[in-house]
Design an enzyme around this catalytic site. Structure first.
Site, PDB file in Angstrom:
ATOM      1  CE  LYS A  48      22.296  42.655  39.688  1.00 23.39           C
ATOM      2  NZ  LYS A  48      23.732  42.461  39.896  1.00 23.39           N
ATOM      3  NE  ARG A  50      30.905  49.245  44.648  1.00 24.42           N
ATOM      4  CZ  ARG A  50      31.809  48.503  44.019  1.00 24.42           C
ATOM      5  NH1 ARG A  50      32.940  49.051  43.601  1.00 24.42           N
ATOM      6  NH2 ARG A  50      31.600  47.226  43.811  1.00 24.42           N
TER       7      ARG A  50
END
Length: 502
Positions: free
Chosen positions: A277, A351
């Site tokens: 990030k 996920r």
């Protein structure tokens, strides 16, 4: 935690540091809400006029302090805005009362005791005010020095107008205490720095709560995960020195006829992994375990409330870090289900851990599964910072959860799972990729998760990326930092499931 009592005393006679009343707007006029009649009398019927002179308008979120006149035992009156006064024959909404009580509790930080004389017409009102006050009084101070000048949260809430000897009122207060305590537990976990809340530390917290509340806890460490073939959880956690965990928390009731499984994303810190990030996007990523915190707290709440439903929580815990051992974009993971996943972006890690936990939860054949996760920035772009998205493989179940969320005061919105977006996750190498089309990214993530839900099992996915962590100024009963988003929705879902209404 702030104490709660139901008092039979009158507003004028109870000794407290402050007396909380409600005011509202009726057209262009400020009116005093029910519950404050004795206070208005002490002001010779001029309380509304005095408040207007001080600039009070009755708007929601507003708080106005004024010294109490002779005739009141409390030295301070705090008037909180309730917004527009209800029409004749109607009453104030529970969420309005909940938020007003939260504003009052925050405003009275440092006070030992406050009497709340807000409008109460039924047990639901009493519960809402109690819940709002207990949530509004929350403060996370574990890592701050507590000197003489440090203000402590409001010490006690005395609820006036409720009926201590009435079973329904007493039950509403007890429920508010249990739910608020568990929301605040979730908030504490979310606010903890990631150097202290590692996957192992989170699992230890679950074990401690399990021992206290009679829950059955099972913890799979990295060796057990490897032996069991949990490639998704291991693939995310392999780059960190703090290894992953999968925690099962089980609450059972001997009279239960249904089982509800809850699955929570528990990324205790998300750097993005190799798909790192950028600066400005990783400072609050300790909150990426908010889904697991919500699931954990909900199971404990179900136990505290003695709900006649079996509730199983699955906490998929990992730390997503870059290193020489970390999963790379292009790697293929074999999941617990046996499916293979091509990892195109290591920052789409939630996920992956959820997929393994969903498959494992499905093996126990629950009546329904709900997963909760701070899953996608796309959902924040779609719905903003205060609303979570709901996806499901059953439209009726999705609508039910949406209605429950609205009932308890948690903004949410039903979202679709468009079949045409599934093709974007086709992989030339594996069964499926962990990324698809950029547009509709929150829906793509839901479609990915659906692949790992057992056949014939009703399932819903809550993407709480927006409301899980509040970076702005506190409002209502919502603090800065971790919020405990979705706990109230999940607890209510468990209650309705126990009652046979879901």
């Amino acid at each position: 935690m702030t104490a709660l009592t139901l008092s039979t005393a009158g507003a004028a006679t109870l000794r407290a540091d402050a007396l909380v009343i409600g005011v509202a707007k009726s057209g262009k006029t400020l009116v005093v809400a029910p519950g404050a009649e004795a206070v208005d009398k002490a002001f010779d019927g001029r309380l509304a006029a005095v408040l207007e002179t001080l600039g009070a308008s009755g708007a929601e979120g507003e708080a106005t302090k004024l010294p109490a006149p002779a005739g009141l035992k409390a030295p301070v009156v705090l008037a909180v805005g309730l917004g527009s006064a209800p029409e004749d024959g109607e009453s104030y909404a529970a969420e309005t009362l909940r938020r007003a009580a939260g504003v009052a509790a925050r405003t009275l930080t440092g006070s030992k005791k406050a009497a709340f004389a807000l409008p109460i017409e039924d047990p639901e009102d009493a519960g809402a005010i109690a819940e709002g006050a207990l949530l509004g009084a929350y403060a996370f101070t574990r890592y701050q020095e507590t000197g003489k000048d440090a203000k402590k949260p409001l010490g006690e809430v005395a609820l006036l107008g409720a009926k201590p000897r009435d079973k329904a009122h007493k039950a509403a207060a007890e429920r508010a205490q249990a739910v608020a305590a568990e929301i605040n537990r979730a908030r504490d976990l979310i606010n903890m720095p990631p150097n202290d809340l590692t996957p192992a530390a989170f699992a230890a917290a679950a074990q401690a709560a399990g021992k206290e509340h009679g829950l059955k806890i099972q913890v799979l460490d990295e060796k057990a995960l490897a032996k069991g073939g949990y490639g998704g959880i291991l693939g995310v956690g392999v780059g960190s020195e703090n290894p992953p965990r999968l925690v099962r928390i089980g609450y059972t009731h001997p009279k239960a006829e249904k089982t509800l499984a809850l699955v929570g994303k528990g990324i205790t810190y998300d750097s993005g992994g190799i798909s790192l990030k950028p600066a400005g996007h990783n400072e609050t990523m300790k909150c990426d375990m908010s889904g697991a915190a919500a699931v954990f707290s909900t199971v404990v709440a179900a136990a505290r409330l003695g709900l006649e439903v079996n509730v199983t929580g699955w906490l998929a815990l990992a730390e997503n870090m870059p290193s020489g051992s970390a999963t790379r974009p292009g790697d293929v993971l074999r999941m617990y289900s046996g499916k293979t996943v091509e990892v195109l972006n290591t920052d789409a890690e939630g996920r992956l851990v959820l997929a393994d936990a969903l498959t494992r939860a499905s093996e126990e054949h629950p009546d329904a599964i709900v997963d909760v996760a701070t899953l996608t920035g796309a959902m924040v772009l779609a719905l903003g910072n205060r609303t979570f998205g709901i996806m499901a493989n059953d439209d009726e179940f999705r609508s039910t959860i949406h209605e429950i969320a609205e009932e308890v005061g948690e903004p949410s919105w039903p979202m679709p799972l468009p079949a045409d977006l599934r093709k974007g996750m086709d992989s030339p190498t594996a069964d499926i990729a962990n990324m698809g089309e950029r547009m509709g990214g929150g829906l793509v993530a839901g479609l990915f998760l659906q692949e790992f839900v057992g056949e014939g099992i009703t399932w819903a996915h809550l993407d709480i990326a927006g409301p899980a962590f509040h970076e702005g100024a506190p409002y209502g009963y919502t603090p800065k930092g971790g919020t405990g988003s979705s706990v109230r929705t999940l607890v209510r879902l468990a209650e309705l499931t126990a009652a046979g209404e879901v």
